[in-house]
Design an enzyme around this catalytic site. Structure first.
Site, short mmCIF file in Angstrom:
data_model
loop_
_atom_site.label_atom_id
_atom_site.label_comp_id
_atom_site.label_asym_id
_atom_site.label_seq_id
_atom_site.Cartn_x
_atom_site.Cartn_y
_atom_site.Cartn_z
CE LYS A 1 25.22 9.07 133.12
NZ LYS A 1 26.49 8.51 132.20
CE LYS B 1 25.07 3.40 147.76
NZ LYS B 1 25.45 2.68 146.95
CE LYS C 1 34.18 8.75 141.46
NZ LYS C 1 34.46 7.85 140.30
#
Ligand code: TRP
Length: 326
Positions: free
Chosen positions: A107, A189, A192
């Protein structure tokens, strides 16, 4: 106990990787499932969309089979005891270990202009969520294992210093390999945020589902009987195994081995099976989302259950820490 961040839409990967296990766990355990709205503030300080997102994530989880009558389904911000336990745990968390956390480092790279202390202590807040209910089992994916290990460390440090209050929380799954739901572009995969056209969301309309599936990568098919499958073809079979009938899968396996497979037909079949799987969930979620009175009741009931458990834990914590002056 587990937490769900209200950022982004649920997709097929979240269904098979997480929600399906919650639904199974609710039959066997006393469960606490929480929308991590406070956590989302560490990365999404703009709260204009928060209400919509919280309503959406609640609706989608209920539409997938989570039963608010059985589990405590609640919002993190409704349980004020969380903040108090978070404060205590912050005294047991070391700056060095927090700075070394993978998600923190990621982050920092992603939002260099907002490296706030909440981001640094994200795992402490998560530990508070879990320990508040003295939870033993935490159904989470691989990406949360480090956070869970930290929660165990904080629990052990607390117990060691102030007395045995917290059981060690363990990552939980049903023994089987965690189901991998491959993305439709053959890379990684479903997720989101990454390639949205390669991810099937539980809110996708039928036509969009068909369009996405038909765009999945294929080739002209094997030329030798019993050839190994390239990854992107294997992925299409994997997706079929999630939503299609045995006989259908067997047919395409046989076609593949005989070099007579027609990927166009296979994808058409997969698209229809996906539509059949997703559309009832989408419609149910929509109906719930359009019923704010019901959602309010769900959140109130959930918060009541969660508060009961939180209050009991905090009584023990205050006593153990020595904040009992009369
Ligand atoms: N950090 C989790 C995630 O990113 C969400 C979460 C918050 C959570 N609190 C939790 C998960 C407690 C398990 C237990 O998905």
């Amino acid at each position: 106990m587990s937490g769900i961040r209200p950022t982004g839409f649920l997709h097929l990967g979240s269904y098979f990787g997480a929600v399906r296990n919650y639904v199974r766990m609710q039959e066997e355990f006393e469960c606490y499932f929480m929308v991590a709205d406070l956590h989302s503030l560490t990365t999404h300080p703009d709260t204009k969309e928060l209400k919509t997102n919280v309503h959406r994530v609640l609706s989608e989880n209920i539409a997938c089979g989570l039963n608010p009558g059985k589990v405590a389904l609640f919002c993190q911000s409704h349980i004020h005891e969380t903040a108090e336990l978070y404060l205590h745990l912050n005294m047991l968390a070391y700056k060095g270990e927090l700075e070394k956390t993978t998600t923190f480092k990621d982050k920092v790279r992603l939002q260099p202009d907002n490296i706030n202390a909440g981001l640094l202590t994200y795992p402490v807040l998560q530990a508070a969520d879990i320990l508040l209910h003295r939870a033993r089992y935490v159904p989470v994916g691989k990406d949360q294992e480090q956070h869970l290990e930290m929660a165990r460390n904080f629990a052990n440090r607390f117990n060691h210093r102030y007395g045995e209050i917290f059981p060690e929380p363990l990552a939980f799954n049903y023994g089987e390999e965690l189901v991998k739901v491959p993305s439709l572009d053959g890379a990684g995969k479903m997720s989101k945020s990454e390639n949205q056209l390669a991810t099937l969301y539980l809110s996708d309309e039928d036509e969009l589902i068909r369009k996405k599936v038909m765009k999945a990568r294929t080739d002209s098919g094997p030329t030798l009987p019993h050839s190994p499958k390239p990854d992107y073809i294997e992925n299409i079979f994997l997706l079929m195994k999630l939503v299609s009938e045995e006989a259908v899968i067997r047919k395409f396996e046989a076609d593949y081995d005989a070099c007579t497979i027609r990927y166009g037909d296979m994808k058409k079949q997969l698209a229809e099976d996906m539509v059949r799987f997703i559309s009832p969930i989408r419609e149910k979620a929509e109906a719930i989302r359009n019923n704010p009175a019901y959602l309010k009741e769900v959140m109130e009931t959930g918060a009541e259950k969660a508060r009961k458990s939180a209050r009991a834990t905090m009584e023990l914590v205050r006593e153990a820490v020595g904040l009992n002056y009369f």
